[in-house]
Design an enzyme around this catalytic site. Structure first.
Site, PDB file in Angstrom:
ATOM      1  N   ASP A   1      42.669  47.736  35.158  1.00  0.00           N
ATOM      2  CA  ASP A   1      42.510  46.287  35.146  1.00  0.00           C
ATOM      3  C   ASP A   1      42.153  45.840  33.730  1.00  0.00           C
ATOM      4  O   ASP A   1      41.246  46.404  33.105  1.00  0.00           O
ATOM      5  CB  ASP A   1      41.400  45.861  36.101  1.00  0.00           C
ATOM      6  CG  ASP A   1      41.735  46.161  37.558  1.00  0.00           C
ATOM      7  OD1 ASP A   1      42.869  46.596  37.834  1.00  0.00           O
ATOM      8  OD2 ASP A   1      40.852  45.960  38.412  1.00  0.00           O
TER       9      ASP A   1
ATOM     10  N   ASP B   1      45.214  39.176  49.320  1.00  0.00           N
ATOM     11  CA  ASP B   1      43.800  39.452  49.091  1.00  0.00           C
ATOM     12  C   ASP B   1      43.005  38.642  50.100  1.00  0.00           C
ATOM     13  O   ASP B   1      43.217  37.428  50.225  1.00  0.00           O
ATOM     14  CB  ASP B   1      43.400  39.048  47.673  1.00  0.00           C
ATOM     15  CG  ASP B   1      44.327  39.652  46.623  1.00  0.00           C
ATOM     16  OD1 ASP B   1      44.837  40.757  46.844  1.00  0.00           O
ATOM     17  OD2 ASP B   1      44.543  38.997  45.587  1.00  0.00           O
TER      18      ASP B   1
END
Length: 241
Positions: free
Chosen positions: A13, A133
């Site tokens: 990330d 998500d």
């Protein structure tokens, strides 16, 4: 990616050109883990068969950042790479697929414009994952800050019909906390679709990885637990062979 073999996929990330991990996706909670290429090559050397890249600046701001770091990773590794964060248009997705990304991940854009999934998948049938998500049982968007009211399993079926090659499901409520996974929603999504389901969020142990495999996930994305040394990638891969 097929449903026949289970993969453990390290997360890389990116925020401000550095590898980070966030807690529940919230800005200001990040822990830094250094240079992106160093991290990426570390995981490939340890046996990663795929890398999961997220442009966090892109996810939060709505337009891609970290392009230099992403390009450097693509140049440095020879395994498939999937990338999400800030991909909002056909042009964004197709450019990335043309320049070495194997699968693009659409989240907010897929929710706002489902036809985008259909258009990109028409020319790249194996090249698009839809990211769902969930926070508090509903799909969230815009860097996990806005609720949609959508049920994750129902949404997954919709995007399968539009041509998505797979679903990436992140349980935001446990993301980055190293407190363990919750398999219920993952299992519901697996039962709702015939395409691969990649699980993410909450992995703290090899047992968590095994639990996700047992409910039918095709792969799991692991971040904090690997970076903090809770277990090695080699051990995780061996446990689910």
């Amino acid at each position: 990616m097929t449903k026949d073999a289970f993969e453990v996929i390290p997360a890389v990330d990116l925020k401000d050109g550095e590898v980070v991990q966030l807690v529940q996706g919230e800005r200001g909670t990040e822990t830094g883990y250094g240079d992106p290429v160093t991290a990426a090559t570390r995981w490939v050397d340890a046996g990663a068969e795929t890398l999961h890249l997220v442009d966090l600046d892109g996810a939060f701001e709505g337009e891609r950042g970290n392009a230099d770091a992403i390009d450097a990773i693509l140049d440095a590794v020879d395994v498939p790479v999937q990338l999400g964060g800030g991909i909002r248009t056909d042009e964004d997705a197709l450019e990335l697929l043309d320049t070495g990304v194997d699968r693009v991940i659409l989240g907010t854009a897929a929710l706002e414009e489902p036809e985008l999934v259909e258009r990109v998948s028409a020319t790249n049938p194996d090249g698009l994952l839809v990211s769902l998500d969930a926070k508090g049982g509903e799909v969230v968007v815009s860097g996990w800050t806005e609720g949609t009211g959508l049920d994750p399993a129902a949404a997954a079926g919709r995007y399968e019909d539009l041509g998505a090659a797979g679903i990436l499901f992140t349980d935001v409520d446990v993301e980055g906390q190293k407190a363990g996974v919750r398999t219920g929603t993952v299992e519901e999504i697996v039962e709702a679709v015939d395409i691969p389901v990649i699980a993410s969020g909450g992995v703290a142990s090899i047992e968590d990885i095994a639990a996700l495999k047992d409910v039918g996930a095709t792969a799991v994305v692991v971040g904090t637990a690997l970076y903090e040394g809770a277990f090695t990638l080699e051990a995780a891969k061996h446990a689910v062979e």
